[in-house]
Design a protein around this motif. Structure first.
Motif, PDB file in Angstrom:
ATOM      1  N   ASP A   1       0.820  -1.216   0.000  1.00  0.00           N
ATOM      2  CA  ASP A   1       0.000   0.000   0.000  1.00  0.00           C
ATOM      3  C   ASP A   1       0.853   1.265   0.000  1.00  0.00           C
ATOM      4  O   ASP A   1       0.451   2.297  -0.557  1.00  0.00           O
ATOM      5  N   THR A   2       2.029   1.217   0.640  1.00  0.00           N
ATOM      6  CA  THR A   2       2.806   2.436   0.844  1.00  0.00           C
ATOM      7  C   THR A   2       3.924   2.629  -0.176  1.00  0.00           C
ATOM      8  O   THR A   2       4.215   3.767  -0.570  1.00  0.00           O
ATOM      9  N   VAL A   3       4.565   1.533  -0.617  1.00  0.00           N
ATOM     10  CA  VAL A   3       5.677   1.679  -1.570  1.00  0.00           C
ATOM     11  C   VAL A   3       5.445   0.898  -2.860  1.00  0.00           C
ATOM     12  O   VAL A   3       6.292   0.917  -3.754  1.00  0.00           O
ATOM     13  N   GLY A   4       4.320   0.194  -2.973  1.00  0.00           N
ATOM     14  CA  GLY A   4       3.991  -0.522  -4.204  1.00  0.00           C
ATOM     15  C   GLY A   4       4.521  -1.947  -4.211  1.00  0.00           C
ATOM     16  O   GLY A   4       5.335  -2.338  -3.371  1.00  0.00           O
ATOM     17  N   ASN A   5       4.046  -2.709  -5.180  1.00  0.00           N
ATOM     18  CA  ASN A   5       4.426  -4.120  -5.262  1.00  0.00           C
ATOM     19  C   ASN A   5       5.926  -4.305  -5.453  1.00  0.00           C
ATOM     20  O   ASN A   5       6.527  -5.231  -4.908  1.00  0.00           O
ATOM     21  N   LYS A   6       6.545  -3.416  -6.235  1.00  0.00           N
ATOM     22  CA  LYS A   6       7.977  -3.554  -6.474  1.00  0.00           C
ATOM     23  C   LYS A   6       8.754  -3.324  -5.180  1.00  0.00           C
ATOM     24  O   LYS A   6       9.713  -4.055  -4.885  1.00  0.00           O
TER      25      LYS A   6
END
Length: 404
Positions: free
Chosen positions: A327-332
């Motif tokens: 949610d905060t930094v993305g899937n990567k």
């Protein structure tokens, strides 16, 4: 990191827990009885339709989809504890709430990458629970854990694509309500970039040249509740070029985008399976006597239960951390954690279920308890969405890179 449930999550958890107690658990035996009387084992028992109608009436519908235009608009951290609850009855609750794989991943793909026509024709009926779908990537002749190996051809011929290939373990394909396949194949098999050779196309089930060849068993189960797992043949099946999802060469990237959320959904449902197993272990332990005392008084049984509780608490924290990072930094940015939960969760839950089966004796492997079927599901997830060893290899490389 604050993993406390917010007000909306608490509200949905309370509603979902009540829905499970009042409707889902009582329906498990009913669904099996109704299925035995159906003309085809792949038809859907009437009670499933009743559950879906009630879930939709209560607003417990499409909870998995973060896109508020189409789904509940929940974050991964909000949805994770809800997926855990449905995991306690994994063959019924996800379907009842329209949160079952592979439809969830397919809806995410269409919502994120589909054009307006594709969304109208396929996403909307999937969101409404009117049809089911399948995702056709895995192939029997190659190591499909490396998606660059797939051999299915998607060749352009004028305004059409011609699809030729053989797929298997295509989840949901045996269900007569399955109307659409998302098929991954190679549009540029000789391309220099092996991750740009693949594309995804929409192939209606009734397309000439598409044959659902047979049902594939999983540990002897045919998994009727999920619509089975099928071997599917594509023999020069033709679809319009407009059925391409995204762009040519974008299939690998779309697959990666699809699998990230799917892995966390699987892991939270696995934790729900483990919680169901612990509950069954405890009920068995206090109600069964062996060698002059209750099983609950046997030291080895106490150790099993204590270890299971510790394991579940550890897993849940790791999965919640992963959801928070997504949610905060993305899937990567959460790549390491996504792989970590995919490695750790199925392996640990298989161990818990194994102990639960042992505690139930012969009953543990019977149809009188859900443990054997739960075990088969959990063990399969050590292969699905990439086998453990693939994730271990990638994770180790990322760790070692810091020192090279």
């Amino acid at each position: 990191m604050d993993f406390a449930f917010d007000a909306r999550t608490e509200e949905l958890r309370a509603k979902l827990l009540a829905f499970m107690d009042e409707y889902v658990y009582p329906a498990e035996a009913v669904a099996e009885e109704q299925r035995a009387a159906l003309a085809s084992p792949w038809d859907t028992p009437a009670v499933v339709g009743e559950l879906k109608a009630e879930a939709r009436r209560q607003g417990l519908w499409n909870l998995f989809l973060p896109d508020a235009e189409y789904g509940a608009g929940l974050t991964n951290l909000q949805y994770a504890p809800l997926a855990e609850i449905t995991g306690r009855s994994p063959h019924l609750a996800p379907t009842a709430t329209n949160c079952a794989a592979p439809d969830t991943g397919n809806m995410e793909v269409l919502a994120q990458f589909g054009d307006e026509r594709q969304k109208k024709q396929w996403l909307e009926p999937l969101l409404a629970g009117e049809i089911r779908s399948a995702f056709a990537m895995t192939e029997p002749e190659v190591a499909s854990s490396d998606a660059t190996n797939i051999t299915t051809h998607i060749e352009r011929d004028g305004d059409e694509y011609v699809i030729t290939g053989r797929k298997w373990y295509i989840s949901g394909a045996m269900n007569p309500d399955c109307k659409i396949f998302i098929v991954m194949g190679k549009t540029d098999p000789d391309g220099a970039d092996i991750r740009r050779q693949q594309s995804m196309v929409l192939v209606p089930r009734d397309t000439p040249g598409v044959t659902v060849q047979r049902a594939m068993q999983v540990f002897g189960y045919e998994d009727h509740s999920h619509g089975g797992h099928a071997e599917v043949i594509f023999d020069h099946a033709r679809v319009p070029v407009s059925n391409l999802i995204g762009e040519e060469g974008g299939g690998f990237a779309i697959a990666q985008a699809r699998l990230g959320p799917g892995r966390i959904h699987h892991c939270m449902r696995l934790i729900g399976m483990a919680e169901r197993a612990i509950e069954l272990m405890c009920r068995r332990a206090v109600s069964r006597t062996a060698f002059g005392k209750a099983l609950a008084q046997q030291g080895v049984v106490q150790n099993w239960i204590a270890d299971a509780r510790v394991t579940v608490e550890q897993l849940r924290l790791l999965v919640l951390k992963t959801a928070w990072l997504m949610d905060t930094v993305g899937n990567k940015g959460a790549h390491t954690e996504i792989q970590a939960i995919k490695i750790a969760t199925p392996r640990a839950v298989v161990g818990i279920l194994d102990r639960a089966i042992q505690l139930h004796g012969a009953g543990g492997v019977s149809q009188d308890f859900p443990l054997a079927e739960l075990y088969a599901s959990a063990r399969t997830l050590m292969l699905a969405d990439g086998p453990d060893e693939v994730h271990q290899r990638s994770l180790a490389r990322r760790e070692l890179k810091k020192y090279l």
